[in-house]
Design a protein around this motif. Structure first.
Motif, PDB file in Angstrom:
ATOM      1  N   UNK A 298      45.501  48.199  38.905  1.00  0.00           N
ATOM      2  CA  UNK A 298      44.223  47.699  38.389  1.00  0.00           C
ATOM      3  C   UNK A 298      43.874  48.390  37.070  1.00  0.00           C
ATOM      4  N   UNK A 299      44.038  49.711  37.034  1.00  0.00           N
ATOM      5  CA  UNK A 299      43.748  50.454  35.806  1.00  0.00           C
ATOM      6  C   UNK A 299      44.659  49.999  34.667  1.00  0.00           C
ATOM      7  N   UNK A 300      45.917  49.743  34.997  1.00  0.00           N
ATOM      8  CA  UNK A 300      46.853  49.292  33.989  1.00  0.00           C
ATOM      9  C   UNK A 300      46.467  47.909  33.459  1.00  0.00           C
ATOM     10  N   UNK A 301      45.907  47.064  34.337  1.00  0.00           N
ATOM     11  CA  UNK A 301      45.570  45.700  33.944  1.00  0.00           C
ATOM     12  C   UNK A 301      44.223  45.615  33.239  1.00  0.00           C
ATOM     13  N   UNK A 302      43.193  46.255  33.823  1.00  0.00           N
ATOM     14  CA  UNK A 302      41.819  46.068  33.343  1.00  0.00           C
ATOM     15  C   UNK A 302      41.234  47.303  32.664  1.00  0.00           C
ATOM     16  N   UNK A 303      42.002  48.384  32.620  1.00  0.00           N
ATOM     17  CA  UNK A 303      41.581  49.615  31.957  1.00  0.00           C
ATOM     18  C   UNK A 303      40.419  50.316  32.665  1.00  0.00           C
ATOM     19  N   UNK A 304      40.133  49.926  33.885  1.00  0.00           N
ATOM     20  CA  UNK A 304      39.114  50.591  34.694  1.00  0.00           C
ATOM     21  C   UNK A 304      39.598  50.630  36.144  1.00  0.00           C
ATOM     22  N   UNK A 305      39.069  51.586  36.908  1.00  0.00           N
ATOM     23  CA  UNK A 305      39.286  51.598  38.346  1.00  0.00           C
ATOM     24  C   UNK A 305      38.203  50.753  39.009  1.00  0.00           C
ATOM     25  N   UNK A 306      38.559  50.028  40.044  1.00  0.00           N
ATOM     26  CA  UNK A 306      37.615  49.142  40.714  1.00  0.00           C
ATOM     27  C   UNK A 306      37.469  49.536  42.179  1.00  0.00           C
ATOM     28  N   UNK A 307      36.293  49.259  42.730  1.00  0.00           N
ATOM     29  CA  UNK A 307      36.070  49.516  44.147  1.00  0.00           C
ATOM     30  C   UNK A 307      36.972  48.621  44.972  1.00  0.00           C
ATOM     31  N   UNK A 308      37.228  49.044  46.199  1.00  0.00           N
ATOM     32  CA  UNK A 308      38.084  48.257  47.081  1.00  0.00           C
ATOM     33  C   UNK A 308      37.459  46.885  47.345  1.00  0.00           C
ATOM     34  N   UNK A 309      36.129  46.853  47.470  1.00  0.00           N
ATOM     35  CA  UNK A 309      35.443  45.580  47.681  1.00  0.00           C
ATOM     36  C   UNK A 309      35.622  44.640  46.510  1.00  0.00           C
ATOM     37  N   UNK A 310      35.532  45.193  45.296  1.00  0.00           N
ATOM     38  CA  UNK A 310      35.706  44.367  44.098  1.00  0.00           C
ATOM     39  C   UNK A 310      37.126  43.821  44.019  1.00  0.00           C
ATOM     40  N   UNK A 311      38.084  44.646  44.385  1.00  0.00           N
ATOM     41  CA  UNK A 311      39.482  44.197  44.361  1.00  0.00           C
ATOM     42  C   UNK A 311      39.694  43.072  45.368  1.00  0.00           C
TER      43      UNK A 311
END
Length: 886
Positions: A298-311
């Motif tokens: 996710x970080x590699x794709x969107x440049x941010x870490x996301x919550x598990x719920x958001x993923x």
């Protein structure tokens, strides 16, 4: 025969009288009875079988031993005819007494009609034959000189017999059936006393307790306890290296929290059987490793870490609509995937022998659990009393927290705050009105519209009767929100108020659009809209820790998205009172919402009509009937306009898709547009950047068609186009997910961004035909900092709508309200400078000087606005104020 009684009568010290007298009649010279020289008393026990005399016989495969000592399966035979066998007695010199059996003298015993042997020889049903008093019976061994081991038991010397776990001591001392005589007990007691006295007392009970827990295998048996602390620290280090967060910055926090959580997992894998503990260990290693893998991708794709719920919320759409990108992310992420799976693989292959799981005592597990909680307490204390305390509590944001405290801790805090709320962030601080007014006067709007031209038309405020509400509120959160709103200074109406009243509105959220695309030569329509309308030269579209969904939310609601993609999902069933769609819908505008992607991506079919649109159409639920499948932005604009242009006034919202990554050479958008791009840019950019520009050309063509149709219909002056981006073009980042081997964002921008404002700088297009004609003097440039949350209040003022500026986070840019741009990681920007929450440093504008009180005041305002945004959605505050019948 009552063998039990016989055996009880012959316990040591209780020989029968008849037996005693018989013993007295025996020749003292041969038996030396009572002479002072103790002779060994030979006792034999053999179930109904005796052998008193010399002579050897072997019967039925049994063994004979020398000199008359026989121990056989718990049976004893004594020398020269003395036998005690299972309650049966044989007398010395061939005389035996056996319950119901006659003992014959001179070594002859007749036992139960079995065998009569010659002078000291007894053959008993093929069982025992002894030479010189030695009997081997039933496959048991008789040892020399009265020593015999039978059935794996040891015999004592010369007349000492231990049979079936019973010991016979010297000189007539017998221990039978685990009973010891007084002397044996005293000896054992002395032995135990000696051992007890020799034992070294432990220094303290804890040392003794811990020592007792160490398995016999030593340190090897304890390795499983440190497995998880080591692995979790390893995971956090790999995440920091791969995510580019800096290995050593705030490293202490992920290390401490990793050890604490590791000890907790050690507890879980120590309470069951070894097999179950091993299975749980593998599940934890692979499961938690998988979470780290997902966050890395996710970080590699969107440049941010996301919550598990958001993923999870966006996973379905990503897998369906962008399967190739997902596959590419996995394919290019194989090295990091293997790094996170390595501990699980090694444990599966070698852990059973080298890191064995073990079941510990409950008391030890509890002690380990206490250690885990103690380590957690130390970690929390360090986090809440250091320089990052706000990020842990009141200013928690998942992406920032992951970079500061590690993924394990940010996921724990995210779950905790989602379930129970963040009481630290829910506290709204009533700001000092006097200070606000003073600073507001000093920092009056720097728009090109001079302050002298401001018209005092009152404030954009509604009669909410807040004082009465505050007195009656029973919900403390609602009460604090009412109090906060009541303390705010509303923005003033101005000469731009009502400029667009009654006009049509087209909102466009352009996928991955950037102001770097705008060029007089390459994109003349975009250039026209920017420079002949209201031009926002210092505009920002924050990434918000999410993707398209968060950009849409901020654009449409004027509120801060705090839960990533989940924020949009939380709008279902909520009162979104101040969206432009809702406000115009209450004025009976014709409304539609369009998206030229799959209709259920991000579950838009469940959310977007609630933004004030009568119908939402995407591919799969009706748009294809109008545009055909997979239309470009230009085709979508062209075909759908025919369905609403005659339905004035209309309120339309477009979410485009043509600008979406990845940017490939073989895509039709590139094959159609690349030559034009290269001709007009003169080879200024690298290949992938040129592909991106080719994708964005579809937006240019679409806008050109839209303007042409509006002008042809004679409604361009009565229509307002408002366009901005959902996020910066992160598909150009140097990332394996999109197959980029270079940093194409830097190539596009012309500089390498190092902070949020450089990354998220963009543009906001606000155009109407009237700004080129009758209201040409109202076209202007806004150079103050503005951002997506300013769109709703600014449009509300321009359309002359009744709204309360205190209930929105952004501001009407034409009012005298102090300019402010904020990010949900608590960084911010004003006309006086920029504050970076990651470093805690305020950087003033050139020639500007401010004191610490100013920085602290803006930090308080930012914290309040973020908290207020969150509470509006979670408490459905607009519904509390206006009801559900809006």
């Amino acid at each position: 025969m009552n063998t039990d009684n016989d055996s009880r009568s012959r316990r040591p010290g209780r020989e029968p009288d008849s037996y005693f007298h018989f013993q007295m009649d025996i020749d003292s010279s041969s038996k030396r009875y009572g002479t002072g020289t103790a002779q060994r008393t030979e006792k034999r026990r053999s179930t109904d079988k005796t052998a008193p005399k010399s002579g050897a016989e072997r019967s039925a495969g049994r063994e004979t031993a020398r000199t008359g000592t026989v121990r056989s399966a718990g049976r004893e035979t004594a020398r020269k005819g003395t036998e005690r066998s299972a309650g049966r007695e044989t007398a010395r010199t061939g005389t035996g007494r056996s319950t119901g059996r006659e003992a014959e003298r001179t070594g002859t015993v007749r036992s139960a009609g079995r065998e009569t042997a010659r002078t000291g020889t007894v053959r008993s049903t093929g069982r025992e034959a002894a030479r010189t008093g030695a009997v081997r019976s039933t496959g048991r061994e008789a040892a020399r000189t009265g020593t015999e081991c039978s059935s794996g038991r040891k015999t004592a010397r010369t007349g000492a017999v231990r049979s079936a776990g019973r010991e016979a001591a010297r000189t007539g001392t017998v221990r039978n059936h685990g009973r010891a005589d007084a002397e044996a007990r005293r000896t054992a007691a002395r032995r135990r006393g000696s051992q007890s006295g020799a034992a070294k007392q432990p220094v303290n009970r804890l040392t003794a307790f811990l020592t007792a827990q160490i398995p016999k295998s030593g340190i090897k048996g304890m390795t499983h306890l440190i497995l998880f602390p080591v692995v979790f620290v390893y995971f956090e280090l790999i995440l920091r290296i791969y995510g580019g967060n800096g290995v050593f910055k705030n490293l202490i926090y992920p290390v401490l929290f990793g050890i604490a959580f590791g000890l907790f997992c050690s507890c879980i894998t120590s309470v069951f059987s070894r097999k179950i503990n091993r299975v749980i260990s593998m599940v934890l290693l692979y499961g938690i490793g998988l979470l780290f893998i997902i966050e890395c991708l996710i970080k590699d794709s969107y440049q941010v870490y996301m919550t598990f719920g958001a993923i999870m919320t966006g996973a379905g759409g990503v897998m369906g609509g962008f399967a190739s990108e997902l596959f590419g992310a996995i394919l290019h992420g194989i090295p990091v995937i293997l790094l996170f799976l390595l501990p699980g693989i090694l444990y599966t292959a070698f852990g059973k022998k080298r890191i064995p799981a073990r079941r510990y005592r409950l008391s030890f597990v509890l002690l380990l659990l206490i250690c885990s909680f103690f380590m957690t307490g130390i970690s929390v204390f360090a986090a809440t009393h250091g320089g990052s305390k706000e990020k842990y509590k009141s200013q928690f944001e998942f992406n920032t927290a992951t970079q500061s405290f590690g993924l394990i801790t940010s996921m724990r805090l995210s779950g905790k705050y989602s379930l129970f709320g963040n009481e630290n962030a829910s506290a709204l601080i009533v700001e000092n009105e006097a200070a606000l007014e003073a600073n507001g006067d000093a920092a009056a709007s720097d728009t090109d519209t001079a302050e002298s031209e401001m018209i005092d038309l009152g404030d954009n405020v509604m009669d909410l009767n807040l004082e009465t509400r505050i007195a009656q509120d029973t919900d403390e959160t609602i009460k604090s929100m009412d109090t906060y709103v009541n303390s705010q200074i509303p923005s003033n109406k101005n000469k731009y108020t009502g400029l667009f009243e009654g006009k049509n509105l087209i909102l466009i959220c352009a996928e991955a659009f950037s102001d770097s695309v705008i060029s007089k030569e390459l994109t003349p329509t975009l250039y026209r809209l920017v420079h002949n309308g209201i031009y926002f030269s210092n505009y920002y579209q924050p990434t918000w820790g999410g993707s398209t969904s968060t950009g849409e939310y901020s654009f449409l609601t004027g509120l801060v998205p705090l839960d990533g993609v989940e924020t949009m999902q939380e709008t279902q069933g909520k009162n979104l009172y101040f969206t432009m769609g809702s406000q115009l819908e209450r004025l009976n505008y014709f409304s539609r919402c369009y998206h030229n992607g799959e209709y259920d991506f991000y579950s838009r079919q469940l959310t977007h009509e609630n933004f004030g649109y009568e119908q939402f159409l995407g591919l799969g639920n009706g748009l294809e009937d109008i545009t055909g499948w997979w239309p470009t932005d230009g085709v979508m604009f062209d075909k759908t306009m025919d369905t609403y242009m005659n339905q004035q006034p209309f309120s339309i919202y477009y979410m485009t898709i043509s600008g979406h990554c990845t940017y490939k050479a073989d895509d039709s958008r590139v094959t159609n547009n690349l030559k034009t791009v290269l001709d007009l840019t003169g080879g200024k950019y690298k290949d992938t950047t040129n592909y991106y520009l080719s994708y964005q050309m579809e937006l240019e063509y679409g806008l050109r068609t839209m303007i042409e149709k509006l002008e042809a219909a004679g409604i361009a002056d009565d229509t307002v186009i408002c366009l901005t981006s959902d996020h910066y073009p992160y598909g150009l980042e140097n990332t394996s997910t999109f197959g980029n081997s270079d940093d194409y964002v830097t190539d596009l921008y012309g500089y390498k961004y190092t902070n949020s404002w450089e990354q998220d700088h963009n543009t906001w297009i606000l155009w109407s035909g009237c700004l080129e004609n009758e209201n040409k003097d109202m076209a202007c440039e806004i150079s103050e900092p503005t951002y997506s949350l300013d769109i709703v209040p600014t449009l509300s003022n321009l359309f002359g709508l009744t709204y309360d500026s205190r209930l929105l986070v952004g501001r009407d840019v034409f009012s005298d309200t102090e300019p402010l741009v904020l990010w949900n990681n608590y960084s911010w920007m004003t006309d006086k400078g920029r504050y970076n929450s990651a470093t805690g440093v305020f950087e003033p504008e050139t020639g500007v000087t401010v004191d610490d009180a100013y920085v602290e005041r803006i930090k308080t305002i930012v914290s309040n606005k973020i908290t207020f945004s969150d509470q509006i959605l979670k408490k459905d505050y607009y519904n509390v104020l206006f009801g559900s019948s809006y």
